[in-house]
Design a protein around this motif. Structure first.
Motif, PDB file in Angstrom:
ATOM      1  N   PHE A   6      28.846  25.488 -39.524  1.00 13.01           N
ATOM      2  CA  PHE A   6      30.021  26.191 -39.001  1.00 13.01           C
ATOM      3  C   PHE A   6      29.888  27.697 -39.235  1.00 13.01           C
ATOM      4  O   PHE A   6      29.196  28.132 -40.151  1.00 13.01           O
ATOM      5  N   ASP A   7      30.572  28.444 -38.406  1.00 13.32           N
ATOM      6  CA  ASP A   7      30.594  29.899 -38.591  1.00 13.32           C
ATOM      7  C   ASP A   7      31.779  30.353 -39.433  1.00 13.32           C
ATOM      8  O   ASP A   7      31.712  31.354 -40.128  1.00 13.32           O
ATOM      9  N   VAL A   8      32.874  29.625 -39.318  1.00 13.01           N
ATOM     10  CA  VAL A   8      34.096  30.034 -40.018  1.00 13.01           C
ATOM     11  C   VAL A   8      34.484  28.989 -41.071  1.00 13.01           C
ATOM     12  O   VAL A   8      34.780  29.326 -42.225  1.00 13.01           O
ATOM     13  N   ILE A   9      34.480  27.714 -40.662  1.00 14.65           N
ATOM     14  CA  ILE A   9      34.864  26.627 -41.573  1.00 14.65           C
ATOM     15  C   ILE A   9      33.922  26.594 -42.776  1.00 14.65           C
ATOM     16  O   ILE A   9      32.711  26.731 -42.611  1.00 14.65           O
ATOM     17  N   GLY A  10      34.533  26.428 -43.954  1.00 13.98           N
ATOM     18  CA  GLY A  10      33.711  26.321 -45.158  1.00 13.98           C
ATOM     19  C   GLY A  10      33.296  27.662 -45.743  1.00 13.98           C
ATOM     20  O   GLY A  10      32.641  27.722 -46.772  1.00 13.98           O
ATOM     21  N   ALA A 492      39.596  29.551 -34.665  1.00 15.09           N
ATOM     22  CA  ALA A 492      38.496  30.519 -34.565  1.00 15.09           C
ATOM     23  C   ALA A 492      37.161  29.795 -34.402  1.00 15.09           C
ATOM     24  O   ALA A 492      36.331  30.175 -33.576  1.00 15.09           O
ATOM     25  N   GLU A 493      36.969  28.744 -35.193  1.00 13.71           N
ATOM     26  CA  GLU A 493      35.721  27.980 -35.108  1.00 13.71           C
ATOM     27  C   GLU A 493      35.560  27.371 -33.706  1.00 13.71           C
ATOM     28  O   GLU A 493      34.485  27.409 -33.113  1.00 13.71           O
ATOM     29  N   LYS A 494      36.650  26.818 -33.179  1.00 10.79           N
ATOM     30  CA  LYS A 494      36.595  26.182 -31.854  1.00 10.79           C
ATOM     31  C   LYS A 494      36.235  27.202 -30.767  1.00 10.79           C
ATOM     32  O   LYS A 494      35.498  26.879 -29.834  1.00 10.79           O
ATOM     33  N   PHE A 495      36.771  28.401 -30.879  1.00 19.83           N
ATOM     34  CA  PHE A 495      36.568  29.403 -29.826  1.00 19.83           C
ATOM     35  C   PHE A 495      35.333  30.264 -30.082  1.00 19.83           C
ATOM     36  O   PHE A 495      35.007  31.127 -29.272  1.00 19.83           O
ATOM     37  N   GLY A 496      34.703  30.095 -31.228  1.00 20.31           N
ATOM     38  CA  GLY A 496      33.548  30.934 -31.534  1.00 20.31           C
ATOM     39  C   GLY A 496      33.928  32.378 -31.774  1.00 20.31           C
ATOM     40  O   GLY A 496      33.193  33.305 -31.448  1.00 20.31           O
ATOM     41  N   LEU A 497      35.106  32.563 -32.329  1.00 23.19           N
ATOM     42  CA  LEU A 497      35.603  33.927 -32.584  1.00 23.19           C
ATOM     43  C   LEU A 497      35.758  34.129 -34.092  1.00 23.19           C
ATOM     44  O   LEU A 497      35.854  33.159 -34.844  1.00 23.19           O
ATOM     45  N   PRO A 498      35.795  35.381 -34.538  1.00 22.54           N
ATOM     46  CA  PRO A 498      36.047  35.589 -35.970  1.00 22.54           C
ATOM     47  C   PRO A 498      37.492  35.226 -36.331  1.00 22.54           C
ATOM     48  O   PRO A 498      38.397  35.373 -35.510  1.00 22.54           O
TER      49      PRO A 498
END
Lengths: 769, 295
Positions: A6-10, A492-498
């Motif tokens: 993940f980019d945001v989660i975790g 944010a994770e779903k949309f690929g945004l910060p």
């Protein structure tokens, strides 16, 4: 949903409310000011139980600056969080049931004038006997605290559940141990006292700002008590400075502020003092429970028999629900085939008990984990070994029909034991030092609403546009646990945004779609699912647009780092916001909704609806203590926690929940106890005299996660807010046993009790020789 | 009890304060930190007509040291200043330690030691140490001053030897002899922000031989209506030699002289038992400090 990078989660994001709270910028209810706003104060009873004979408010009304005076007779509508059993009034009507119960209220131009007016209200009571313990309230001939109560002996409600054949199982057991445990009368001690501001506009619509966990239930109650349609009431949750269940039902100040505002025709703020908070209470139920556990020769649990009496205080509150939760939480996280539960909740003349972090679980966990520890020692087995053998596996269905779809409890036990060196230390430390192990679990939400309804428990709406960015609207309430952060991270994770680019609008019945509220550790799974679904629906709308722009199939596309790109040809990419613009140009506003309804499970016995949860969190703790055997002081040196909360969405928040749980549990184990005089008066209703741990008392905390991912949860997540408090108290008690060989069964373990127990032990050993 | 609004005055000089106080002492309370006073007023246990705020008077602030007179602490000095003062840490470390354990950091930056002793609570932190130091109080009024040993200051529960119009102006801690030390021990339920269940200040002075006991002072808190010294025990211990017999006599003695009651914080039985433990630990700490001082 499957696990991936993940980019945001975790990742530990910075909560948007963090810097604002540090700088005093976050807005709490008491920060609100309106032109012409009045201050409300509450006149409280100075007897513990009695009939109201006469109230004279004329002198208060005559005081300059007083704009409205209200008494119970003006608002004789009963309410309660459990709608089938309403027991409470905004202001005492006809009788008072505890010392300090709200009887009248004043709205005045300032707080000082309101307080002065309270002294001018004359109330005459006809005193009734005051019952401060269940024994007194249940005694033959005791006056009924609630005249319309259908049970005898001031029993508010009874529960009996029986699974398997408990007696037969005990007969066939290798070893059976029975002990009676007592838990104490404790308050949440959240930082921010209750505060509500009510304002009617010229059209007669009510706006109320309050520090609540449950805007929806407040909405319903206001409609009932003020006899107004719900669509004319707007509930807005302000910043919440801690709640822990204590703001999980309607508080008198909320109703009183609205009633006073209506009567005075001006906005009214009702802010509680710390003493008011203790009187509103809704803290943990003291329970006296006789618990019996049997094991076979391998240490496998054969049966559990429980008989408990809960001291409910004067009103119903969440009591009925908590009674059945206590039943539901008796056996997990262990596999037990024969279970009997007999219990009752008793009305007494004290501030009402209710929901408090880990409700239903903390008391039976204390008894069970203590007994299992002792049983292991008695049969010559390491407690870790016994608990591991009995622990449920990856999934489980209990004898009462609760379905655990995902569980990593065994990993929790292994990890806590490994990291703390439990096996090397237990039973081997010098006298005065000890280590204790306990496990626990908690629900991640409930299966039912408190009233009959089939609507989704959580719903969310997401709006995306090039002007305001991404806004998530969700009725879930951030009470400091960080749900706004978690829900924003998921979008944010779903949309690929910060994460920073997502706005969350929550806790507002006018702006945000329906949500039940913050309780039962339900928000991450329930509201999180709703937000994820809404986000998926947005993506479903924009992916075809991106696909056409890129000339690929929508199914090949993924959103990450602000781009939408083909997973097969990463060169084919387009800016996320460009796609949004194209979509809106072609189709108009970009919005989508999502909702969540938990699986509905039940059984064929009384209370069968309660205890089911979509998924469950687990934890284990090893706690080390150092006891000063001359002064009796118990010092907690180190707590090692291993938790299964699924995938932590914001690990920093989870660590905060765990650390907070440990400190809260530790306070109850060692210090905290509301003391009540014979007349029902609270003897220590201040944070000066009611002792919660200070930073100086906090031990070394080692908080760890086990590798876990619930594939049916949003991003694999489960609860972390109430599970981690479950093992705290028994781990301490087990450590104390390991240190000095004394099995305490009553909270809190004060220095005094330690010295008495050591004396008694010495005497016993002297006799033995 | 009246319900009129409280008047407030903030004199700009000690002189102005003394004249206001001389005229209105009957109905006035001196406001210095307010950490006890405001609580009592809010709880409606006190209803002064006038508050005289001396919190910013420069004449009442400051800590100084003189080899002959010892440490002088002006009455308006904040507890936090006492806690942090290098002079106090050097010459009265037990007082710095007791100050550090009073309330919270926020309270310590408001509260003063004069307030702590004038409140005259038997559970207060600084009186046992001040008694152990045999501190001398400088008590003043308009046009006059007197000194009073702190051992004669606490008369009964919440009652002091101050007469109408008098106020505590300064504390003087005499210099410690070469082989002497003071220590402070306390017991609360939790580790900070606590009203002690018990506390004790101990003074130990050894003879030149380093083992005979010249003088002992043992000041106990929370075991009676005021903080007081176990004077009978102190006399018994004089002339004894350091050793198990001495410690045992000290512990037995304080238990004999303690008169605790049961209250919400602890039972009399617990207090009787643990005061002995604290006494031993306090005296051991004194010995340790004497050792350290002699290098």
């Amino acid at each position: 949903m499957s696990k991936r990078d993940f980019d945001v989660i975790g990742k530990g994001v910075t909560r948007k409310d963090g810097p604002k709270k540090v700088k005093g910028e976050h807005e709490f209810a008491d920060d609100l000011q309106f032109p012409m706003m009045l201050h409300g104060r509450i006149k409280r009873s100075d007897i513990g139980h009695g009939r109201i004979v006469r109230i004279d408010t004329s002198r208060a009304e005559a005081l300059t600056g007083v704009k409205a005076v209200l008494i119970g007779a003006e608002t004789p509508i009963k309410y309660g969080i459990v709608p089938q059993m309403p027991t409470e009034y905004a202001l005492a009507h006809e009788k008072v049931r505890f010392y300090g119960e709200p009887v009248a209220a004043v709205a005045a131009v300032d707080a000082e004038t309101a307080e002065q007016a309270l002294d001018l209200i004359e109330i005459e009571y006809e005193a009734l006997p005051v019952y401060t313990t269940p024994e007194e309230a249940m005694a033959e001939g005791a006056v009924k605290i609630h005249a319309d109560n259908r049970f005898p002996g001031n029993i508010a409600y009874e529960a009996d559940q029986n699974f398997g054949d408990v007696d037969e199982a005990f007969r066939n057991s290798h070893y059976v141990l029975e002990k009676t445990f007592k838990t104490s009368y404790v308050n949440h001690a959240f930082m921010e006292p209750h505060c509500a501001v009510s304002k009617f506009d010229t059209n007669g619509e009510l706006f109320i700002w309050s520090t609540t966990q449950v805007p929806h239930y407040l909405h319903r109650h206001l409609s009932k008590v003020l006899q107004m349609e719900m669509n004319r009431i707007h509930v807005k949750v302000t910043g919440v400075g801690g709640a822990f269940g204590g703001k999980g039902e309607v508080s008198n100040n909320e109703l009183i502020s609205a009633l006073l505002a209506r009567k005075a025709g001006r906005p009214v703020k009702v802010l509680y003092s710390r003493k008011d908070v203790f009187l509103q209470h809704r803290g943990r139920h003291p329970i006296e429970m006789r618990v019996k556990v049997g094991v076979d020769k391998d240490g496998m649990i054969t049966a559990i028999d429980y008989d408990g009496t809960m001291d409910g205080g004067s009103y119903g509150g969440w009591g009925l629900v908590i009674l059945f939760y206590t039943a539901a939480m008796l056996h997990l996280p262990y596999d037990v085939k024969n279970v009997r539960f007999n219990a009752r909740r008793i009305y007494t003349n004290k501030p009402t008990c209710g929901a408090m972090r880990g409700l239903g679980g903390v008391q039976p966990r204390f008894a069970l984990e203590s007994l299992l520890d002792q049983i292991a020692i008695d049969i010559g087995m390491n407690p870790y070994e016994l608990k591991k053998r009995n622990a449920i596996g990856l999934s489980h269905e209990t004898v009462s029909g609760q379905v655990v779809r995902h569980c990593e409890f065994r990993k929790c036990l292994d990890q806590a034991v490994e990291l703390s060196g439990y096996k090397e230390k237990h039973g081997k430390l010098p006298f005065g030092k000890g280590i204790g192990l306990a496990g626990g679990y908690y629900i991640s939400g409930t299966a039912y609403t408190l009233y009959m309804a089939y609507k989704p428990h959580s719903s969310a709406m997401i709006r995306v546009d090039n002007e305001s960015g991404v806004t998530v609207y969700c009725g879930a309430t951030d009470i400091g646990q960080g749900s706004d952060t978690v829900l924003g991270m998921m979008a944010a994770e779903k949309f690929g945004l910060p994460f920073e680019s997502v706005h969350v609008v929550s806790g507002d019945t006018s702006l945000a779609p329906f949500d039940l509220g913050t309780f039962a550790s339900r928000v991450t799974v329930a509201a999180g699912s709703a937000v994820c679904k809404a986000a998926d629906n947005i993506m479903e709308k924009i992916m075809p647009v991106a696909a056409i722009q890129l000339g690929v199939r929508p199914g090949q596309l993924e959103a990450r780092n602000g781009k939408i790109f083909s997973v097969f040809e990463p060169g084919k990419e387009i800016d996320f916001w460009k796609v949004v613009e194209k979509y809106i140009d072609a189709h108009g506003p970009l919005t989508a909704t999502g909702d969540y309804t938990p699986p509905r499970r039940t059984g064929n016995f009384k209370g069968a609806n309660i205890g089911h949860s979509p998924t469950y969190g687990f934890s284990a703790q090893c706690t080390e203590v150092d006891i000063d055997t001359e002064t009796g002081e118990v010092r907690i040196v180190r707590v090692t926690e291993a938790g299964d909360c699924g995938q932590p969405i914001n690990p920093v928040s989870v660590e905060g929940q765990v650390e907070g749980s440990i400190v809260m549990g530790m306070g109850q184990a060692l210090f905290e106890e509301i003391k009540v005089g014979k007349d029902g008066r609270l003897l220590n209703p201040s944070l000066h005299d009611y002792k919660i741990p200070t930073m100086a008392d906090v031990p070394e905390l080692r908080t760890t996660f086990v590798d876990s991912y619930d594939p049916d949860s949003p991003f694999g997540a489960k609860e972390a807010g109430e599970g981690p408090i479950q093992p705290v108290i028994p781990a301490i008690f087990n450590a104390v046993y390991d240190a000095i060989g004394v099995r305490f069964t009553e909270m809190p373990i004060t220095p005094e009790k330690v010295l008495q127990a050591l004396d008694a032990k010495k005497k016993q050993e002297g006799k033995g020789r | 009890m009246h319900s009129e609004p409280i008047e407030y005055e903030k004199p700009a000089s000690l002189r102005e304060f003394e004249s206001i106080y001389a005229a209105k002492a009957e109905d006035a309370k001196i406001l210095s930190g307010g950490t006890d006073l405001h609580v009592l007023i809010k709880e409606k246990l006190l209803a002064p007509r006038l508050l005289i705020d001396i919190s910013d008077l420069p004449e009442l602030r400051g800590i100084s040291y003189d080899p002959v007179r010892g440490v002088t602490i002006m009455a308006g000095t904040k507890i936090a200043e006492i806690e942090r003062s290098p002079l106090v840490k050097e010459h009265a470390p037990a007082l710095a330690f007791a100050a550090a354990n009073l309330g919270s950091n926020q309270v310590r930056w408001m509260a003063t030691m004069a307030g702590n002793i004038c409140h005259a609570s038997p559970a207060a932190e600084t009186p046992p140490v001040l008694l152990a130091h045999d501190c001398e109080l400088l008590i003043a009024r308009q046009g006059g001053e007197r000194t009073l040993p702190i051992s004669r200051f606490f008369l009964s529960y919440r009652k002091t030897a101050l007469e109408t119009g008098e106020y505590v102006k300064a504390f003087r801690l005499p210099p410690l002899p070469a082989r002497a030390a003071v220590s402070y021990r306390f017991k609360g339920l939790r580790k900070a922000m606590e009203i002690d269940m018990l506390n004790i200040g101990a003074y130990l002075e050894l003879g030149e031989d380093g083992t005979s006991v010249n003088e002992v002072r043992l000041a106990m808190g929370s075991v009676g209506p005021v903080t007081y010294r176990a004077v009978v025990t102190e006399q018994k211990l004089k002339g004894m030699r350091i050793g198990e017999e001495f410690f045992a006599a000290a512990c037995d003695g304080v238990v004999q002289e303690a008169t605790p009651i049961d209250d919400v914080r602890a039972s009399a039985q617990y207090r009787n038992r643990v005061i002995g433990v604290l006494t031993r630990r306090a005296l051991e700490e004194c010995l340790h400090r004497i050792g350290e001082r002699r290098g």
